[in-house]
Design an enzyme around this catalytic site. Structure first.
Site, short mmCIF file in Angstrom:
data_model
loop_
_atom_site.label_atom_id
_atom_site.label_comp_id
_atom_site.label_asym_id
_atom_site.label_seq_id
_atom_site.Cartn_x
_atom_site.Cartn_y
_atom_site.Cartn_z
N LEU A 1 -65.33 87.93 74.57
CA LEU A 1 -66.37 87.04 75.06
C LEU A 1 -66.71 87.21 76.53
CD1 LEU A 1 -68.02 84.68 73.84
CD2 LEU A 1 -66.58 83.19 75.20
N GLN B 1 -70.73 80.22 64.06
CA GLN B 1 -71.50 80.51 65.26
C GLN B 1 -71.30 81.93 65.75
OE1 GLN B 1 -70.73 78.50 69.33
NE2 GLN B 1 -72.80 77.93 68.71
N ARG C 1 -77.34 79.00 71.31
CA ARG C 1 -76.68 80.24 70.91
C ARG C 1 -77.27 80.89 69.66
NH1 ARG C 1 -70.42 78.57 72.28
NH2 ARG C 1 -70.78 78.69 74.51
N HIS D 1 -71.85 84.08 69.00
CA HIS D 1 -72.12 83.90 70.43
C HIS D 1 -72.96 85.08 70.89
CE1 HIS D 1 -71.51 83.46 74.70
NE2 HIS D 1 -70.86 82.32 74.51
N PHE E 1 -75.76 75.17 80.82
CA PHE E 1 -75.35 75.91 79.62
C PHE E 1 -76.52 75.90 78.65
CE2 PHE E 1 -70.94 77.16 78.24
CZ PHE E 1 -70.49 77.46 79.52
N HIS F 1 -67.87 83.65 66.75
CA HIS F 1 -67.23 82.93 67.84
C HIS F 1 -66.61 81.61 67.43
CE1 HIS F 1 -66.53 81.63 71.91
NE2 HIS F 1 -67.37 80.62 71.81
N GLU G 1 -70.78 81.98 78.22
CA GLU G 1 -72.15 81.54 78.46
C GLU G 1 -72.37 81.24 79.95
OE1 GLU G 1 -73.65 79.30 75.24
OE2 GLU G 1 -74.76 77.99 76.57
N ARG H 1 -73.24 74.67 67.37
CA ARG H 1 -72.58 73.98 68.49
C ARG H 1 -73.18 74.41 69.82
NH1 ARG H 1 -68.50 75.34 72.18
NH2 ARG H 1 -67.78 77.25 71.19
C1 FAD Z 1 -63.04 83.31 73.99
C2 FAD Z 1 -63.43 81.88 73.75
C3 FAD Z 1 -64.02 81.14 74.77
C4 FAD Z 1 -64.40 79.81 74.55
N1 FAD Z 1 -64.99 79.12 75.56
C5 FAD Z 1 -65.34 77.83 75.37
C6 FAD Z 1 -65.91 77.06 76.43
O1 FAD Z 1 -66.04 77.52 77.56
N2 FAD Z 1 -66.28 75.78 76.17
C7 FAD Z 1 -66.12 75.22 74.93
O2 FAD Z 1 -66.49 74.07 74.75
N3 FAD Z 1 -65.56 75.93 73.92
C8 FAD Z 1 -65.16 77.20 74.11
N4 FAD Z 1 -64.57 77.90 73.08
C9 FAD Z 1 -64.19 77.19 71.85
C10 FAD Z 1 -62.95 76.32 72.11
O3 FAD Z 1 -62.11 76.95 73.04
C11 FAD Z 1 -62.13 76.06 70.85
O4 FAD Z 1 -62.96 75.63 69.82
C12 FAD Z 1 -61.07 74.99 71.07
O5 FAD Z 1 -60.32 75.25 72.23
C13 FAD Z 1 -60.15 74.89 69.86
O6 FAD Z 1 -59.05 74.07 70.15
P1 FAD Z 1 -58.04 73.65 68.99
O7 FAD Z 1 -57.03 72.77 69.63
O8 FAD Z 1 -58.80 73.11 67.84
O9 FAD Z 1 -57.38 75.01 68.48
P2 FAD Z 1 -56.62 76.23 69.22
O10 FAD Z 1 -56.60 76.09 70.68
O11 FAD Z 1 -57.20 77.46 68.64
O12 FAD Z 1 -55.13 76.07 68.72
C14 FAD Z 1 -54.74 76.32 67.39
C15 FAD Z 1 -53.24 76.09 67.26
O13 FAD Z 1 -52.88 76.11 65.88
C16 FAD Z 1 -51.70 76.86 65.69
N5 FAD Z 1 -51.71 77.36 64.31
C17 FAD Z 1 -52.73 77.92 63.61
N6 FAD Z 1 -52.33 78.23 62.36
C18 FAD Z 1 -51.03 77.86 62.25
C19 FAD Z 1 -50.06 77.93 61.21
N7 FAD Z 1 -50.35 78.43 60.01
N8 FAD Z 1 -48.81 77.46 61.47
C20 FAD Z 1 -48.49 76.96 62.69
N9 FAD Z 1 -49.37 76.87 63.71
C21 FAD Z 1 -50.63 77.31 63.49
C22 FAD Z 1 -51.76 77.93 66.78
O14 FAD Z 1 -50.46 78.40 67.07
C23 FAD Z 1 -52.38 77.14 67.95
O15 FAD Z 1 -51.36 76.49 68.69
C24 FAD Z 1 -64.18 79.22 73.28
C25 FAD Z 1 -63.59 79.96 72.27
C26 FAD Z 1 -63.24 81.29 72.49
C27 FAD Z 1 -62.66 82.06 71.34
#
Ligand code: FAD
Length: 570
Positions: A242, A230, A276, A232, A117, A343, A245, A384
């Site tokens: 997306l 960030q 990135r 991407h 990566f 991103h 990567e 990141r």
């Molecule tokens: C397309 C894409 C691909 C990615 N690929 C990678 C990768 O390959 N490797 C890597 O390391 N990172 C990657 N990332 C980044 C990574 O996936 C995320 O940063 C990480 O998964 C975030 O996890 P989280 O648990 O913090 O939040 P999320 O998984 O975003 O979950 C947020 C939660 O909060 C809840 N929520 C939000 N607001 C409210 C509210 N007001 N009331 C109630 N519930 C709420 C939502 O319902 C959800 O359940 C990627 C991101 C994207 C967008």
């Protein structure tokens, strides 16, 4: 109206990798925990992660190399104690997932496969084809259910109960019926993910509206390093969807309209596998200098044809599908078109390694915790590295869940009455009854267009001041909005209006932080201050919002360690 008040040991807001990992630990420790989420847990953005999760466990790799790559990638803004904790725990976390049933892609000899990566010195990203996030999210969700964690799906949390310096719960309403409720708890965790939707071209789910950040900021609590957004390098041209990567990790080449492999100019050693921030700027520079491709000349080519169909189908099947669906281009046969896309949010709610939320650089808020993308711990600093976030979210989520389980034994439940819901109810009432002339989609589009233009990959004092004024005007116009749906059932008009209010508030933090930071570091690039300035800005931004919406900026120390800041070359 009488509002139900529910009592819990812990409320976890968000059911992505961070929230689920925390809830599982809390339940395992015998605590009474509820997870509240505005989406079904499996629709959380974690499930969209494609590329991988980093862990240094191959014979050639080392934890120290992972730490160094992360700190260098962060442009030395990451807190090195947090980075050490993350990189040291990573191999165990990947095995933990495996033992819970997550199936990773393997090498011929049966060991877990790892792909290169950007910005990494070794192939370090473990993956499940290009559906890594979904595999891990499903595993976590199953495990949380297995222990009997309670979920409230499609409930919108719209306020934090923060009184007398202590967090006492949250206020939320049921999206299906608009019925409000108070969740009174000893401990509250925010795990609400990122805020990429503030930008026009972005890779994020519609739900990534950064609600929690503005909820926290409206109580006068700080947000950290919000200027570091960030971009991407490889979002599909036009939409920003997306292309992981992994595409460059597997050997993808970037070409401009002249057919030149332009990364030779910008990162001669790492080429397409530079970090990135650097690759996004290089792509944007090529476009600005007239060497873009596509109908609007605003993209460049990503060429994967040399990999052959077999490898593409084995390693990148989902990416191929996405490019066919959204661009009509088959990467097996022809190059596809990509451009930089908003991103990931490096900044967020400031927390200690244990996940305790801070009210200033050195003080914490009793009963309040955060983890995952909405938090800033800070392991990513100013930029990141790919595959470090799917690592961070469950790793710190799990750790914070354990901290909360311990703290809960000492914390007492500070009971609340119905009056704590007043703020949420008056916001809902106002939005429903307002008969103004402004429309939510129009204001949101103006915000997104202008953020991409003025606070995007390249920034200047002029562009940021312009954006500050745009946001001031949009905030005024927001007071005058009208929504058409006045009903109680699945009122998405109402939800989108609340979300827009949140987007306007935290966008102001991005702009103010970027204006104050007169240097270029990681993802924050100022054309008028193109150099990093460690003397003045080797610091974390702590920004606060006053009751009248003004933002003031303060700074906190970066935790340095064994890696001394040096020039960042790739
Ligand atoms: C397309 C894409 C691909 C990615 N690929 C990678 C990768 O390959 N490797 C890597 O390391 N990172 C990657 N990332 C980044 C990574 O996936 C995320 O940063 C990480 O998964 C975030 O996890 P989280 O648990 O913090 O939040 P999320 O998984 O975003 O979950 C947020 C939660 O909060 C809840 N929520 C939000 N607001 C409210 C509210 N007001 N009331 C109630 N519930 C709420 C939502 O319902 C959800 O359940 C990627 C991101 C994207 C967008």
């Amino acid at each position: 109206m009488s509002i139900p008040i529910h009592q819990y040991d812990a409320v976890v807001v968000g059911a992505g990798l961070a929230g689920l990992a925390a809830a599982r630990e809390l339940k395992k420790a015998g605590k009474n925990v509820i997870v509240i989420t505005k989406l079904h847990p499996l629709r959380s953005h974690s499930g969209a992660a494609q590329g991988g999760i980093n862990a240094a466990f191959s014979a050639e790799d080392s934890v120290e190399a992972h730490e160094f790559d992360t700190v260098k990638g962060s442009d030395y803004l990451a807190d090195q104690d947090a980075v050490e904790f993350m990189c040291q725990t990573a191999p165990e976390l990947v095995r933990w997932f495996e033992h819970m049933g997550a199936v990773f892609s393997r090498n011929e000899d049966g060991t877990i496969a790892q792909r290169p990566f950007g910005g990494q010195s070794h192939p370090r990203a473990c993956f499940a084809k290009d559906r890594t996030g979904l595999t891990l999210l499903q595993t976590m969700f199953e495990q949380a259910n297995r222990l009997g964690v309670d979920f409230l799906d499609e409930w919108y949390v719209s306020d934090l109960i923060y009184e007398d310096g202590v967090v006492k719960g949250v206020c939320a309403y049921d999206i299906k019926t608009s019925k409000p409720a108070i969740f009174n708890a000893k401990a509250v965790m925010f795990a609400t993910g990122g805020y990429g939707r503030a930008f026009k071209i972005n890779s994020n789910a519609h739900a990534n509206t950064g609600d929690a950040l503005s909820i926290v900021a409206r109580h006068g609590l700080p947000l950290e390093d919000m200027e570091f957004v960030q971009f991407h390098p490889t979002g599909l041209a036009g939409t920003g969807i997306l292309m992981s990567e992994a595409a460059r990790g597997e050997g993808g080449k970037l070409l401009n309209s002249k057919g030149e492999r332009f990364m030779e100019k910008y990162a001669p050693e790492k080429m397409e596998l530079g970090p990135r921030d650097l690759v996004s700027r290089s792509i944007t520079q090529e476009v600005l200098e007239g060497r873009g491709v596509g109908p609007d000349k605003d993209a460049v080519y990503l060429d994967l044809t040399h990999l052959g169909e077999k490898k593409i189908m084995e390693r990148l099947p989902e990416l191929r599908d996405l490019a066919i669906t959204f661009l009509g281009l088959d990467m097996v046969k022809e190059p596809i078109m990509i451009a930089a896309t908003a991103h990931y949010s490096m900044g967020g709610i400031p927390v200690t390694i244990e996940g305790r939320a801070k009210k200033s650089p050195n003080e914490t808020v009793p009963g309040f915790y955060a983890a995952g993308e909405c938090s800033c711990v800070s392991v990513h600093g100013a930029n990141r590295l790919g595959a470090n976030s799917v690592l961070e979210a469950p790793l710190f989520g799990r750790h914070v869940g354990q901290t909360m389980a311990k703290d809960i034994d000492e914390l007492e439940l500070k009971e609340v009455d119905e009056s704590v819901a007043e703020r949420m109810l008056s916001e809902m009432k106002k939005l429903l009854e307002n008969n103004g002339t402004e429309r939510v989609p129009e204001l949101r589009t103006e915000l997104q267009d202008s953020m991409t233009k003025n606070a995007g990959v390249f920034r200047t004092k002029e562009s940021l001041e312009k954006q500050k004024k745009v946001i001031q005007k949009l905030r005024k116009r927001y007071e005058n909005i009208r929504i058409d749906d006045k009903s109680d059932v699945y009122n998405t008009d109402l939800q989108e209006a609340i979300e827009l209010g949140h987007m306007l508030d935290f966008s102001a933090f991005i702009v103010e932080g970027a204006l104050a930071r007169e240097e270029s570091r990681g993802a924050h690039f100022r054309n008028d201050f193109p150099k990093r300035d460690d003397k003045k800005f080797l610091k974390h931004t702590f920004a606060y919002m006053s009751d009248d919406g003004e933002i003031s900026i303060d700074y906190g120390d970066v935790v340095l360690g064994k890696f001394k800041p040096e020039a960042r070359k790739y």
